[in-house]
Scaffold this motif. Structure first.
Motif, short mmCIF file in Angstrom:
data_model
loop_
_atom_site.label_atom_id
_atom_site.label_comp_id
_atom_site.label_asym_id
_atom_site.label_seq_id
_atom_site.Cartn_x
_atom_site.Cartn_y
_atom_site.Cartn_z
N GLY A 91 5.72 5.29 11.80
CA GLY A 91 6.84 5.46 10.89
C GLY A 91 8.07 4.74 11.38
O GLY A 91 8.10 4.20 12.49
N ASP A 92 9.11 4.72 10.54
CA ASP A 92 10.38 4.09 10.90
C ASP A 92 10.17 2.63 11.33
O ASP A 92 10.56 2.21 12.42
N ASN A 158 13.81 -1.56 5.72
CA ASN A 158 13.82 -0.62 6.83
C ASN A 158 13.19 0.70 6.43
O ASN A 158 13.07 1.02 5.25
N ARG A 159 12.80 1.45 7.43
CA ARG A 159 12.28 2.81 7.23
C ARG A 159 11.04 2.81 6.34
O ARG A 159 10.91 3.63 5.43
N GLU A 208 7.76 4.79 3.29
CA GLU A 208 7.69 5.86 4.28
C GLU A 208 7.04 7.14 3.75
O GLU A 208 6.15 7.70 4.40
N PRO A 209 7.40 7.62 2.54
CA PRO A 209 6.76 8.86 2.05
C PRO A 209 5.26 8.71 1.82
O PRO A 209 4.53 9.70 1.83
N ALA A 214 -1.36 8.03 2.71
CA ALA A 214 -2.36 6.99 2.96
C ALA A 214 -3.23 7.35 4.16
O ALA A 214 -4.46 7.17 4.14
N TYR A 215 -2.60 7.86 5.20
CA TYR A 215 -3.35 8.24 6.41
C TYR A 215 -4.37 9.32 6.09
O TYR A 215 -5.54 9.23 6.49
N ASP A 216 -3.95 10.35 5.35
CA ASP A 216 -4.85 11.45 5.01
C ASP A 216 -6.00 10.98 4.12
O ASP A 216 -7.15 11.41 4.28
#
Length: 226
Positions: A91-92, A158-159, A208-209, A214-216
């Motif tokens: 993240g970030d 960014n982020r 970011e949200p 996506a990972y899950d």
């Protein structure tokens, strides 16, 4: 005058037409379609391809058979390849685009590599036709931002979040593995900002949200190797 080939069968004509029509193709995959409505819609195209008239009922049967094959998108080979998928989420992250002239690319790549060696984590650097993409932690970008002022930075997001996917080299012999992964994210509402495919690894940048979503989604597809 329509050009057609009598060698094209009705099922083959249906397959060609539906595969090239992305909205209908996606609806068929999600089983959200009326076969009769599709048959009426593609009947003139099928006639043009095959050179003969075809009844709606015949087309409905062909469409249903084609639709049934789409349920097999995740083949055994794909499942085996995903079994060895390793995923990391960062993240970030900053996603930076530098506009460049092709003759300047080698010099700028060398400069970016030297800057990257000074950072906590070497950035992902992707040279494209007329630009260079730099994916790196936002705090690292803040550290080198002033040293990049002479470059033509046309975008800096960014982020955002970065997904790094690692597949064994032999997994790339599985047809459609990369498109399967990106389509899986699309179907789950993940907007991909950038994606870079290598032989064995994939870097995907998302909002970011969407990172944890996506990972899950990808983790649910992973099955441990026996």
């Amino acid at each position: 005058m329509a050009v057609h080939s009598n060698n094209v069968t009705v099922p083959e004509a249906v397959r060609q037409i539906l595969t090239r029509n992305y909205p209908i193709y996606q609806c068929l995959k999600m089983k959200l379609t009326n076969f009769h409505a599709i048959a009426e819609y593609i009947q003139p195209q099928v006639q043009e391809l095959t050179g003969r008239k075809t009844t709606i009922n015949t087309l409905v049967v062909a469409i249903k058979r084609f639709s049934d094959t789409l349920g097999e998108t995740k083949t055994l080979d794909t499942a085996k390849a995903l079994a060895n998928l390793r995923i990391s989420l960062s993240g970030d992250v900053a996603d930076v685009t530098v506009k460049v002239r092709r003759p300047d690319i080698p010099k700028i790549l060398q400069e970016l590599s030297e800057l990257g060696a000074e950072l906590s984590d070497f950035p992902n650097i992707f040279p494209l036709t007329n630009s260079i993409k730099i994916i790196l932690p936002s705090h690292d970008y803040d550290l080198i931002k002033t040293k990049l002022r002479h470059l033509n930075i046309i975008d800096a997001q960014n982020r955002v979040a970065k997904l790094s996917l690692f597949l064994p080299m032999d997994a790339w012999n599985t047809p459609g593995i990369a498109s399967y992964i990106t389509e899986l994210l699309y179907r789950n509402g993940v907007n991909i900002i950038d994606a870079f495919l290598g032989h064995g690894d994939i870097v995907i940048v998302v909002n970011e949200p969407d990172g944890h979503v996506a990972y899950d989604v990808l983790r649910r597809e992973v099955r441990p190797s026996p």
